[in-house]
Design a protein around this motif. Structure first.
Motif, PDB file in Angstrom:
ATOM      1  N   ALA A 320       0.837  -1.212   0.000  1.00 34.84           N
ATOM      2  CA  ALA A 320       0.000   0.000   0.000  1.00 34.84           C
ATOM      3  C   ALA A 320       0.867   1.255   0.000  1.00 34.84           C
ATOM      4  N   MET A 321       1.970   1.203   0.764  1.00 38.06           N
ATOM      5  CA  MET A 321       2.879   2.353   0.814  1.00 38.06           C
ATOM      6  C   MET A 321       3.539   2.589  -0.543  1.00 38.06           C
ATOM      7  N   VAL A 322       3.914   1.487  -1.231  1.00 35.24           N
ATOM      8  CA  VAL A 322       4.528   1.605  -2.560  1.00 35.24           C
ATOM      9  C   VAL A 322       3.539   2.217  -3.548  1.00 35.24           C
ATOM     10  N   MET A 323       2.266   1.849  -3.430  1.00 39.74           N
ATOM     11  CA  MET A 323       1.241   2.374  -4.346  1.00 39.74           C
ATOM     12  C   MET A 323       0.953   3.864  -4.117  1.00 39.74           C
ATOM     13  N   PHE A 330       6.330  12.238  -4.291  1.00 32.37           N
ATOM     14  CA  PHE A 330       7.430  12.421  -5.240  1.00 32.37           C
ATOM     15  C   PHE A 330       6.953  12.548  -6.691  1.00 32.37           C
ATOM     16  N   ASN A 331       5.667  12.857  -6.864  1.00 32.41           N
ATOM     17  CA  ASN A 331       5.096  13.065  -8.202  1.00 32.41           C
ATOM     18  C   ASN A 331       5.268  11.858  -9.135  1.00 32.41           C
ATOM     19  N   GLY A 332       5.281  10.644  -8.545  1.00 37.11           N
ATOM     20  CA  GLY A 332       5.375   9.436  -9.370  1.00 37.11           C
ATOM     21  C   GLY A 332       4.074   9.159 -10.095  1.00 37.11           C
ATOM     22  N   SER A 333       4.153   8.313 -11.112  1.00 33.42           N
ATOM     23  CA  SER A 333       2.964   7.930 -11.876  1.00 33.42           C
ATOM     24  C   SER A 333       2.113   6.962 -11.048  1.00 33.42           C
ATOM     25  N   TRP A 334       0.823   7.298 -10.902  1.00 36.27           N
ATOM     26  CA  TRP A 334      -0.080   6.406 -10.153  1.00 36.27           C
ATOM     27  C   TRP A 334      -0.133   5.025 -10.789  1.00 36.27           C
ATOM     28  N   TYR A 339       1.217  -0.599 -10.236  1.00 35.49           N
ATOM     29  CA  TYR A 339       1.754  -1.856 -10.783  1.00 35.49           C
ATOM     30  C   TYR A 339       2.861  -2.403  -9.870  1.00 35.49           C
ATOM     31  N   GLN A 340       3.779  -1.495  -9.402  1.00 31.21           N
ATOM     32  CA  GLN A 340       4.854  -1.915  -8.500  1.00 31.21           C
ATOM     33  C   GLN A 340       4.273  -2.493  -7.196  1.00 31.21           C
ATOM     34  N   GLY A 660      12.117   1.173  -9.284  1.00 27.88           N
ATOM     35  CA  GLY A 660      10.916   0.936 -10.076  1.00 27.88           C
ATOM     36  C   GLY A 660      11.072  -0.161 -11.102  1.00 27.88           C
ATOM     37  N   LEU A 661      11.941  -1.158 -10.803  1.00 26.67           N
ATOM     38  CA  LEU A 661      12.212  -2.227 -11.774  1.00 26.67           C
ATOM     39  C   LEU A 661      11.438  -3.518 -11.489  1.00 26.67           C
ATOM     40  N   LEU A 662      10.751  -3.591 -10.360  1.00 24.86           N
ATOM     41  CA  LEU A 662      10.039  -4.825 -10.017  1.00 24.86           C
ATOM     42  C   LEU A 662       8.833  -5.015 -10.931  1.00 24.86           C
TER      43      LEU A 662
END
Length: 697
Positions: A320-323, A330-334, A339-340, A660-662
């Protein structure tokens, strides 16, 4: 309590969860479901229909005629390995066909094929997961269901299908590995014959072995198994006792000699009078102990099971924290981090971790049982691999417990003949040693033989009086210097001295000693080579005898003149410096065996040996002990390797989330890889190269 055999348990963690559900049933709080042995023990007041329903929710079922007939429709598909493998094969074909369709036909055809592969290989997991979600029960099926729904919802058809196929293969391989270990135990349990031929009033009757009673006469033909412990009353043959002792070489047996249930008559016809009903026989006790041994949990297993209960919820929190955190902070893509997070969920499967111990332990217990070494539980196998000190009883353990003439000094040529003639009617062990020494010498008749307690025997023959015994028996003589020197030398060597004299002179003397086992020195050397830092002898014998034995076989140290309670004290002192095993005969050494970290009894199937100790060497020698310790050390090493692999691969997968490679397929491969490696490494215990462990000095 009732006992049932449960089939279809493919996951140690799932088995634990099934037990917890059964425990919540009325009167079910004492029920136990063991993954290693596949056994369910439950109170007879529990509703078995509800139990069956709980088991079937995970594809498991009770293996009895009644339940198989009533519930065949519930588990036929689930538990045919051929069917399950076929499903996985078809799913794989669909998966690769989808790649072809994607490139050469139509995208929607490809999606349909990916979905077909997903549904075919993952529908069981999906159904279980949905049920768990409704109950807010979070286990591997729940995690996989969430991951599959999430993957399909964002259009990851390929990876969703691959995850479903690989997870199905993972579950299949996990169950296959444990089933292999279980089959190795079951093959061991098949050594017991099912029927026996009894002889009553001159007529032969075939009866189940469980109906056999003490004093019944059974016929054992060539190639048949002896049904229970007994004594041969007619016939002679060579008998293979490997099922009991692990010794492959046959032993010649004749009238009045004992035989063990489960041993094989190689030739001829034997009539055996039973001394034990089957349930009390050595074989029945061995098989019972082997079955029970699978069900005890080691401290390592208990810790892993406890850890696994918290591991999956922790992974869900991390997922949940990763999502959420990267997109919010950090303005990452939802989409990318969702997916990660799904991939992290798959890493939450604890199956490889829970599997890291049981297959190795069952394999180790089984291998040792095949070699005639009974280990009463995984906890004792684990302890055996950690032992640093071994304490030995002397008589019957390092020595044969059979006095023999070690040195003979004759001042008169007739010395041995006269001594053996005096002892020929005695059953005393020392008398037997003297008679055995004179076995090729014709004996003479004596007129009068009188035994005196504590000193020896006085005999008369041909007008001469003879005195045979210890020094007190010849107090009427003044011993010449040469006799005194010889006497003192034998005493200094730790021997029991027997002298023979007439009314005026000493005719000769013998040094009697307990014969050291031929293999003892080589065994001690090998134990030191296996990392046993200290080998200690504890004996009630006198100092000189103990010193001689200890020096000859290479022991680290010894303590002589000990009473049973003093042996216990010494064991306690040794235990303060490391893990201590005590080896004795299981009768006189019971207090010391119980006090040691590990009690190891010798005794070729004796009741006291089996009941007193943690480990039983069914042979009458220590030859298999180094092999047992080597196996225990290997099992402990394998468990450490397995835990490292299971956690290490998952940690690597989790670390891949930082850049973000997983991916979903990397996540499932990390778990599948761990499961396959853990299973294969554990099974190497069973396939270790066989060696002849009965060492010769």
């Amino acid at each position: 309590m009732e006992e049932y055999k449960v089939k279809g348990l493919t996951c140690a963690n799932c088995t634990r969860e099934l037990q917890e559900e059964i425990n919540r049933l009325p009167s079910g709080e004492t029920a136990t479901l063991n993954y290693n042995s596949g056994k369910l023990r439950i109170a007879n007041t529990v509703d078995m229909e509800k139990v069956t329903k709980i088991l079937s929710s995970d594809g498991a079922y009770i293996e009895t005629d009644q339940f198989e007939q009533d519930h065949q429709h519930e588990h036929t598909h689930h538990h045919s390995k051929v069917n399950w493998l076929t499903i996985l094969s078809i799913s794989t074909i669909f998966y690769f066909a989808a790649f072809f369709a994607e490139n050469w036909l139509n995208e929607y055809v490809a999606i349909a094929l990916f979905l077909a592969a997903t549904v075919l290989s993952g529908y069981q997991t999906f159904i279980k997961g949905l049920k768990n979600l409704v109950k807010l029960k979070f286990n591997i099926e729940t995690l996989m269901t969430i991951a599959l729904i999430g993957a399909l919802s964002i259009g990851e058809w390929k990876e969703g299908a691959l995850v479903a196929i690989l997870f199905g293969l993972n579950e299949y391989l996990e169950g296959l590995g444990m089933e292999k270990a279980r089959r190795s135990v079951e093959s061991l349990l098949k050594v017991a014959p099912k029927e026996a031929t009894i002889l009553e009033n001159g007529e032969e009757h075939l009866v189940p072995i469980k109906s056999l009673k003490v004093n019944q006469i059974v016929l054992v033909r060539a190639g048949e198994k002896v049904p229970s412990d007994g004594v041969i009353i007619e016939g002679n043959s060579s008998v293979n006792e490997s099922a009991i002792t692990g010794e492959s070489l046959p032993i010649e047996k004749s009238v009045n000699e004992p035989v063990f249930g489960g041993s094989i008559n190689n030739e001829g016809l034997l009539k055996v009078k039973l001394t034990k009903a089957y349930n009390d026989s050595s074989l029945a006790k061995i098989l019972h102990l082997v079955e029970e041994a699978q069900e005890t949990k080691t401290p390592t297993e208990l810790f892993i099971n406890k850890f696994a209960k918290y591991y999956t919820p922790l992974i869900m929190v991390i997922s949940a924290m990763v999502m959420i955190i990267p997109p919010l902070l950090f303005n990452g893509s939802w989409g990318d981090w969702f997916y990660q997070g799904l991939a992290v969920l798959i890493v939450g499967c604890p199956c490889a971790l829970v599997l890291s111990s049981p297959i190795a332990i069952v394999s180790g217990i089984t291998k040792n049982a095949r070699n005639g070494i009974l280990i009463k539980g995984g906890v004792f196998l684990e302890q055996l691999g950690k032992i640093t000190t071994i304490a030995f009883d002397k008589t019957g353990t390092l020595t044969k417990g059979e006095p023999h003439v070690e040195e003979l000094i004759a001042y008169d040529p007739a010395f041995l003949q006269i001594a053996a003639s005096i002892e020929k009617s005695s059953s005393h062990p020392i008398a037997k040693a003297i008679i055995n020494e004179a076995r090729n010498i014709p004996l003479i008749e004596l007129d009068e033989i009188t035994a005196y307690s504590g000193t020896g025997i006085v005999a008369k023959g041909n007008g001469t009086t003879y005195y045979l015994g210890n020094e007190k028996q010849i107090q009427h003589l003044a011993l010449p210097d040469n006799v005194q020197i010889d006497l003192q030398r034998l005493k200094d060597a730790g021997m029991t001295v027997v002298l023979l004299a007439n009314e005026s002179t000493v005719l000769g003397m013998m040094g009697i000693a307990d014969k050291i086992r031929e293999e003892s020195a080589a065994i001690i050397k090998k134990l030191h080579g296996l990392g046993i830092s200290k080998t200690v002898m504890l004996t009630g014998d006198h100092e000189k005898t103990a010193e001689k034995v200890a020096k000859k076989i290479g022991l680290s140290t010894y303590f002589a003149g000990l009473l049973p309670e003093e042996k216990v004290k010494k064991i306690s002192e040794l235990s303060q410096k490391g893990k201590v095993a005590m080896i004795g005969d299981g009768i006189n050494d019971a207090p010391a065996l119980a006090t040691a970290d590990l009690g190891i009894a010798m005794g070729k199937g004796t009741d006291s040996a089996i009941e007193t100790s943690d480990i039983v060497l069914m042979q009458d020698h220590l030859g298999r002990l180094p092999s047992a310790i080597k196996t225990a050390k290997k099992v402990n090493s394998i468990i450490k390797i397995n835990i490292t692999l299971a956690l290490g691969l998952k940690l690597i997968a989790l670390l891949l989330t930082i850049p973000g490679l997983l991916t979903l397929w990397i996540a499932i491969l990390s778990d599948m890889g761990a499961t396959i490696l853990v299973t294969l490494i554990s099974l190497t215990v069973l396939y270790e190269k066989k060696t002849n462990d009965k060492l010769q000095a």
